[in-house]
Design a protein around this motif. Structure first.
Motif, PDB file in Angstrom:
ATOM      1  N   ARG A  32       0.303   4.202   0.287  1.00 33.77           N
ATOM      2  CA  ARG A  32      -0.096   5.284   1.192  1.00 33.77           C
ATOM      3  C   ARG A  32       0.559   5.141   2.563  1.00 33.77           C
ATOM      4  O   ARG A  32       0.372   6.000   3.419  1.00 33.77           O
ATOM      5  N   HIS A  58      -7.259   1.377 -10.597  1.00 36.84           N
ATOM      6  CA  HIS A  58      -7.002   2.742 -11.061  1.00 36.84           C
ATOM      7  C   HIS A  58      -6.640   2.804 -12.534  1.00 36.84           C
ATOM      8  O   HIS A  58      -6.096   3.819 -12.992  1.00 36.84           O
ATOM      9  N   ARG A 106       0.685   8.777  -9.198  1.00 37.01           N
ATOM     10  CA  ARG A 106       0.479   7.395  -8.758  1.00 37.01           C
ATOM     11  C   ARG A 106       1.336   6.432  -9.575  1.00 37.01           C
ATOM     12  O   ARG A 106       1.942   5.500  -9.027  1.00 37.01           O
ATOM     13  N   CYS A 111       4.867   6.649  -8.370  1.00 39.47           N
ATOM     14  CA  CYS A 111       5.031   5.981  -7.062  1.00 39.47           C
ATOM     15  C   CYS A 111       5.165   4.476  -7.228  1.00 39.47           C
ATOM     16  O   CYS A 111       6.014   3.844  -6.587  1.00 39.47           O
ATOM     17  N   TYR A 112       4.348   3.898  -8.095  1.00 40.24           N
ATOM     18  CA  TYR A 112       4.422   2.453  -8.285  1.00 40.24           C
ATOM     19  C   TYR A 112       5.719   2.050  -8.983  1.00 40.24           C
ATOM     20  O   TYR A 112       6.311   1.016  -8.644  1.00 40.24           O
ATOM     21  N   ASP A 142       0.860  -1.187   0.000  1.00 40.41           N
ATOM     22  CA  ASP A 142       0.000   0.000   0.000  1.00 40.41           C
ATOM     23  C   ASP A 142       0.892   1.231   0.000  1.00 40.41           C
ATOM     24  O   ASP A 142       1.529   1.543   1.017  1.00 40.41           O
ATOM     25  N   LEU A 156      -2.235  -1.646  -9.888  1.00 38.86           N
ATOM     26  CA  LEU A 156      -3.080  -0.506 -10.257  1.00 38.86           C
ATOM     27  C   LEU A 156      -4.413  -0.958 -10.816  1.00 38.86           C
ATOM     28  O   LEU A 156      -5.068  -0.224 -11.569  1.00 38.86           O
ATOM     29  N   VAL A 188      -5.082   6.480 -13.633  1.00 34.12           N
ATOM     30  CA  VAL A 188      -3.840   6.224 -12.909  1.00 34.12           C
ATOM     31  C   VAL A 188      -3.217   7.528 -12.434  1.00 34.12           C
ATOM     32  O   VAL A 188      -2.905   7.704 -11.261  1.00 34.12           O
TER      33      VAL A 188
END
Length: 386
Positions: A112, A140, A148, A151-152, A110, A137, A144
């Motif tokens: 977050r 999303h 984001r 970040c991935y 996660d 994802l 996306v």
């Protein structure tokens, strides 16, 4: 891949792997330890000395069972929320990684959680394998966004490996530039302790089983209304609601007078769940479904779920094949569409329903050969240095 995992697992379980590998410490980090993850803990614990990090705060009120997992150590972690909504920090995890230097860390993915980023950076700096496990994802794909996606990409780059819930999860990460070599799929599943063989089903049962937490987006009210419509048309249907959660009291206030609804509350005895399921022709999770569909497969119940896969809780409803292992209804159609689909299913012949139940059960067996815990344990073992 499956055959190799089974072979490697058998070899390791028989003690043919090195003693040093068997005794290595692995940290398994979860936000909470749900019952369906106990098999993962048990499987990891066969190969490693497992220290489980999770929070047990508020489990009962959210419809979960509080359990004591069998592992070397259970570390109760506090999850703090700060900076902005949705930004979290799981205490204890990073400090213990730095102090104890485990052989590997298996952690939920996660982005977050600041603790995830700190663990990834600590692992990279200390050369400790950090494997992260998540749905990618999947939810999303339509929105996306640059931040984001970045970040991935960074999380996957920092990790030793990203373990994807499903093939769809892997594709979602590849689509934003994550390297395929860092991604591996271990189909997300659960082990049903008391399954129901397809031979036990007649295809004429009068029940529908809802199995899951009564949470946001469960959409149980729509299911109650849809079943009511079919009852008004003289269809014999009883709705069996198994689950607890924060919306339980509110739903009972609104629908408690419906005589075709049986409220069981939270049931964790799987033999009792299996007994209830034998009264049912199908399972139905009308809202944002997840692993409940796999549990229904194991009970030889074809699940009925909505058709907008990215709007589900997880990618597991993607295991459903229309008319084979289960059924879809158009989400945008609401109660009307759900009632129409139930009406169509209820007019199918017993032979067709038995075939769907058998296909659902076969899918459960496929997903658990080997189990998720065994797959994860082998992936962790493969990441360790000799």
């Amino acid at each position: 891949m499956t055959d190799k995992l089974l072979t490697d697992w058998s070899t390791a379980s028989l003690g043919k792997s090195t003693a040093a590998a068997d005794k290595r410490t692995v940290f398994y980090v979860q936000p909470l330890i749900a019952h369906y993850r106990m098999e993962v803990v048990e499987s990891l614990n066969r190969l490693f000395s497992v220290k489980l990090f999770a929070s047990s705060a508020g489990m009962e009120s959210n419809g979960f069972l509080r359990e004591n997992p069998a592992c070397e150590e259970f570390v109760e972690t506090q999850i703090s929320h700060f900076f902005s909504p949705g930004i979290n920090m799981q205490r204890e995890v990073v400090g213990r990684i730095v102090r104890e230097r485990p052989a590997a860390v298996l952690m939920f993915a996660d982005i977050r959680y600041l603790s995830l980023w700190l663990a990834l950076m600590a692992g990279r700096a200390m050369r400790i394998p950090v494997l992260i496990h998540g749905q990618g994802l999947y939810r999303h794909e339509e929105d996306v966004g640059m931040i984001r996606a970045l970040c991935y990409r960074i999380a996957v780059a920092l990790s030793t490996q990203y373990i994807c819930y499903t093939d769809a999860s892997k594709r979602s990460l590849e689509s934003v530039g994550c390297p395929s070599g860092k991604l591996i799929v271990a189909d997300n599943s659960l082990t049903v302790e008391h399954t129901v063989d397809p031979a036990e089903k007649s295809g004429k049962e009068t029940g529908i089983l809802f199995l899951g937490r009564l949470r946001d987006d469960s959409n149980v009210g729509a299911l109650i209304e849809a079943v009511g419509r079919l009852r008004s048309e003289d269809h014999q249907i009883t709705l069996h609601l198994v689950g607890g959660g924060k919306h339980s009291a509110q739903l009972k206030r609104v629908y408690g007078d419906r005589d075709y609804v049986i409220w069981y509350g939270p049931v964790f005895d799987e033999s009792r769940i299996a007994a209830i399921s034998r009264l049912c022709r199908i399972g139905c999770y009308p809202g944002a479904a997840g692993l409940s569909v796999v549990h229904m497969f194991g009970l030889s119940l074809p699940p009925l779920v909505h058709d907008e896969l990215p709007r589900h809780m997880g990618p597991e409803p993607g295991y459903v094949e229309e008319g084979s292992t289960g059924f879809f209804y158009p989400r945008e159609g609401g109660v009307d569409a759900l009632a129409d689909t139930l009406r169509r299913v209820w007019t199918m012949s017993p032979e067709m329903m038995r075939a769907a139940g058998a296909a659902a059960y076969s899918k459960y067996q496929q997903l658990n050969s080997p189990t998720l815990g065994r797959k994860l344990a082998e992936i962790v073992r493969a990441s360790l240095k000799p």
